[in-house]
Design a protein around this motif. Structure first.
Motif, PDB file in Angstrom:
ATOM      1  N   VAL A  11       0.902  -1.534  -0.014  1.00 18.31           N
ATOM      2  CA  VAL A  11      -0.183  -0.329   0.472  1.00 18.31           C
ATOM      3  C   VAL A  11       0.611   1.009  -0.133  1.00 18.31           C
ATOM      4  O   VAL A  11       0.185   2.449  -0.874  1.00 18.31           O
ATOM      5  CB  VAL A  11      -0.693   0.176   1.608  1.00 18.31           C
ATOM      6  N   GLY A  15       0.966   3.649  -2.960  1.00 16.16           N
ATOM      7  CA  GLY A  15       0.913   5.305  -2.935  1.00 16.16           C
ATOM      8  C   GLY A  15       2.063   6.180  -3.342  1.00 16.16           C
ATOM      9  O   GLY A  15       2.060   7.429  -4.279  1.00 16.16           O
ATOM     10  N   GLN A  29      -3.171   4.408  -2.994  1.00 15.25           N
ATOM     11  CA  GLN A  29      -3.304   3.731  -1.597  1.00 15.25           C
ATOM     12  C   GLN A  29      -4.409   3.795  -1.044  1.00 15.25           C
ATOM     13  O   GLN A  29      -4.220   2.155  -0.790  1.00 15.25           O
ATOM     14  CB  GLN A  29      -2.157   5.382   0.127  1.00 15.25           C
TER      15      GLN A  29
END
Length: 172
Positions: A11, A15, A29
């Protein structure tokens, strides 16, 4: 929801990549979270998991929906909106290419077509005219190719991409 270390790294990396791709880090994200968990999540769950403000979740979800990457769904007995994304990375890639085409390339093709039809264009020197025409031809060819590739099944597209430069032997 507490993320496992691997999921959290995914994640966070997504991002960071999002910001390099011209997408807000939080937007990327949230998309990564929905993709990697593979389950519908409501705004509160997203907010708690990523440690971000509700307004940021709301704005990010709206952006993801405008990109056709996130859909709203409902769970029986729960009044909250839940959000999902495709779990198929190939399908997501196709959506991203389609959206980038629609937002970036299609307007450029149209602009270049209109530009070459203006009286001012005819007054430009030949080198400028050639570069603009070459750019138009390139972008048009690229978009035609991309649109054709998007029509292919995932299996066929995967095989074509794996061919890479070896496709040259079929063109000789």
């Amino acid at each position: 929801m507490k993320l496992n270390p691997t999921t959290e790294k995914f994640v966070l990396h997504w991002g960071e990549m999002g910001s390099k791709w011209g997408v807000n880090r939080t937007v990327a994200q949230i998309h990564a979270l929905l993709f990697i968990t593979g389950k519908p999540m409501n705004a509160d769950e997203i907010m708690e998991t990523l440690g971000i403000a509700r307004s940021n979740v709301s704005n990010s979800i709206k952006e993801l929906q405008s990109l056709n990457l996130v859909q709203t769904t409902h769970i029986l007995g729960d009044r909250k909106d839940y959000f999902t994304t495709s779990g198929d990375v190939w399908e997501l890639a196709k959506v991203i290419v389609e959206e980038r085409y629609r937002r970036e390339l299609a307007p450029t093709v149209q602009f270049l077509e209109e530009l070459t039809k203006t009286p001012e264009f005819e007054l430009e020197n030949e080198a400028v005219q050639k570069r603009i025409k070459d750019t138009h031809q390139f972008v048009s060819t690229l978009t035609t190719w991309a649109n054709e590739m998007l029509k292919l099944s995932t299996n066929t597209l995967n095989k074509i991409l794996k061919l890479g430069a070896t496709v040259q032997k079929f063109l000789k």
